[in-house]
Design a protein around this motif. Structure first.
Motif, PDB file in Angstrom:
ATOM      1  N   LYS A   1     101.350  -4.746 -23.976  1.00 14.42           N
ATOM      2  CA  LYS A   1     102.130  -3.524 -24.135  1.00 14.42           C
ATOM      3  C   LYS A   1     101.624  -2.674 -25.294  1.00 14.42           C
ATOM      4  CE  LYS A   1     106.958  -2.387 -24.596  1.00 14.42           C
ATOM      5  NZ  LYS A   1     107.200  -1.334 -23.632  1.00 14.42           N
TER       6      LYS A   1
ATOM      7  N   ASN B   1     106.206   0.060 -19.667  1.00 13.48           N
ATOM      8  CA  ASN B   1     105.289   1.085 -20.178  1.00 13.48           C
ATOM      9  C   ASN B   1     104.470   0.562 -21.341  1.00 13.48           C
ATOM     10  OD1 ASN B   1     108.143   1.192 -21.329  1.00 13.48           O
ATOM     11  ND2 ASN B   1     106.932   2.148 -22.951  1.00 13.48           N
TER      12      ASN B   1
ATOM     13  N   GLU C   1     116.896   2.854 -19.431  1.00 15.47           N
ATOM     14  CA  GLU C   1     117.027   1.455 -19.811  1.00 15.47           C
ATOM     15  C   GLU C   1     118.495   1.091 -20.031  1.00 15.47           C
ATOM     16  OE1 GLU C   1     115.516   3.749 -21.471  1.00 15.47           O
ATOM     17  OE2 GLU C   1     113.376   3.334 -21.641  1.00 15.47           O
TER      18      GLU C   1
ATOM     19  N   SER D   1     109.077   5.146 -20.053  1.00 14.23           N
ATOM     20  CA  SER D   1     109.272   3.923 -19.263  1.00 14.23           C
ATOM     21  C   SER D   1     108.833   4.141 -17.823  1.00 14.23           C
ATOM     22  CB  SER D   1     110.751   3.516 -19.291  1.00 14.23           C
ATOM     23  OG  SER D   1     111.117   3.120 -20.588  1.00 14.23           O
TER      24      SER D   1
ATOM     25  N   SER E   1     110.458  -2.989 -21.386  1.00 14.47           N
ATOM     26  CA  SER E   1     110.087  -1.996 -20.381  1.00 14.47           C
ATOM     27  C   SER E   1     108.568  -2.040 -20.197  1.00 14.47           C
ATOM     28  CB  SER E   1     110.553  -0.609 -20.814  1.00 14.47           C
ATOM     29  OG  SER E   1     110.132  -0.336 -22.136  1.00 14.47           O
TER      30      SER E   1
HETATM   31 MG    MG Z   1     111.079   0.271 -23.949  1.00  9.92          MG
END
Ligand code: MG
Ligand code: TXA
Length: 359
Positions: free
Chosen positions: A60, A149, A184, A155, A147
């Motif tokens: 990430k 992304n 979210e 996201s 998330s």
């Molecule tokens: Mg996030």
């Protein structure tokens, strides 16, 4: 570099059996799988394996002091990872789980510190999306998933967004189509009395208050005595589009007039300009390079659902200056504006500044 496989899931357990077997095998071996949930796509790994947590942070591009949410697929599993769970937490679970609510609780030793970014608390969520639930159950019951992304990007609300951000970084992306909600989960800290909302989401303050009575908010400045924010993720700039985003606040006429003036100025300077507009106003921004109609101001679910995709589409188009209307809608307005404000690094322009000048 990893080869990332993309596979469609149907949500029907019988049809998805082979895929879930493959996905859970990856998780049990310490690998990573992007999965749909009802809120946004998640980047999943084994929550009880410290090495999986490290891989999630690396994939990430996220600082490792920013804790991960642990996803479960049965209420009974809550007590296996959290201790001293207060009565109110069970009440919230009964009302809102499975669903878009995350609760922060004291963690048990079974949850490694790598997963919780070094904290003694753990954030727990039980998603309602059937593909997510099948996947969590098949993979041992405890899935860490931020998330999906890449850090700092909007996201992911589709598998295509996940491919853009995570190709070559995860073993598998499960394509479950577009997510439903698009924002979210709501995060509530249950380790304090009264409980405190750390992140706005689909489960709003009124819904929580119906169960809890008193809810405290975390202020932007931090909690009491100017401590740092309790949800470490909230201190980072988030959801940033590549272009400069500003939010214009005011009546529809003031907003349209103000945005048109700003667009005209940036066009003259040679920039690529974009506007994020409600369906009602979208036709009134003739000078903008591109106008994104995010949905009717009466349809706040649609605005929430489209928000991250619109920010990504504007990046792809190459927008350099983006002006967005405000969406202070009754139920989801706080959550929508929270995301927009973060994406704009709190850049708000009052739409009526031009009113005097125009007289
Ligand atoms: Mg996030
Ligand atoms: O809807 C969602 O919650 C999605 C889907 C995939 O479930 N997940 C998600 O995760 O949004 P993430 O990592 O992008 O955001 C989690 C937020 C971060 O701001 C993090 O700092 C905060 O939750 N958080 C996690 N554990 C925490 C803890 N123990 N105490 C306080 N905040 C915590």
């Amino acid at each position: 570099m990893l080869i990332t496989k993309v596979a469609k899931a149907s949500g029907d357990p019988a049809a998805d059996r082979e895929l879930m077997k493959e996905a859970s095998g990856i998780i049990r071996n310490g690998g990573l799988v992007a999965i749909p949930t009802e809120t946004v796509y998640g980047l999943a790994g084994d929550a009880l394996n410290p090495d999986s947590a490290k891989r999630i942070y690396a994939a990430k591009g996220r600082p490792s002091d920013n804790p991960l949410i642990v996803h479960i697929a049965r209420i009974e599993d809550l007590d296996k990872i959290a201790r001293d769970v207060p009565e109110e937490a069970y009440k919230l679970a009964e009302r809102f789980w499975p669903g878009p609510l995350t609760m922060v609780l004291n963690k048990r030793d079974t949850v490694p510190k790598e997963t919780t970014g070094g904290l003694d608390t753990v954030a727990v969520r039980y998603p309602v999306n059937s593909i997510a639930r099948e996947f969590i159950s098949a993979s041992g019951g405890f899935i860490a998933a931020p998330s999906a992304n890449r850090s700092g990007r909007p996201s992911c609300t589709t598998a295509e967004h996940c491919i853009r951000d995570l190709d070559g970084r995860v073993e598998l992306i499960i394509d479950g189509g577009e997510v439903g909600i698009g924002l979210e989960s709501t995060i509530v800290d249950m380790t304090v009395k009264p409980p405190c909302i750390l992140r706005q989401g689909y489960i709003n303050e009124d819904m929580l208050r119906e169960v809890l009575g008193d809810i405290l908010y975390e202020t932007k400045e931090g909690t009491k005595d100017n401590e740092p924010p309790k949800a470490p993720g909230m201190k980072y700039r988030h959801y940033a589009p590549a272009g400069k985003l500003a939010i214009v606040h005011g009546s529809p006429d003031d907003t349209v007039r103000c945005i048109n003036r700003l667009v005209e100025k940036r066009n003259a300077e040679g920039y690529k300009t974009a506007v994020i507009a409600s369906d009602e106003n979208a036709g009134r921004y003739e000078g903008a390079g591109i106008v994104k109609d995010i949905g009717s101001s009466e349809d706040e679910d649609m605005i929430a659902h489209r928000l991250f995709a619109v920010l990504r589409e504007l990046d792809d188009w190459g927008a350099e200056y983006i002006y967005s209307e405000s969406f202070d809608t009754p139920r989801l307005g706080r959550a929508i504006m929270d995301r927009l404000l973060r994406a704009s690094a709190n850049t708000v322009i009052e739409g009526d500044i031009l009113r005097e000048e125009m007289k």
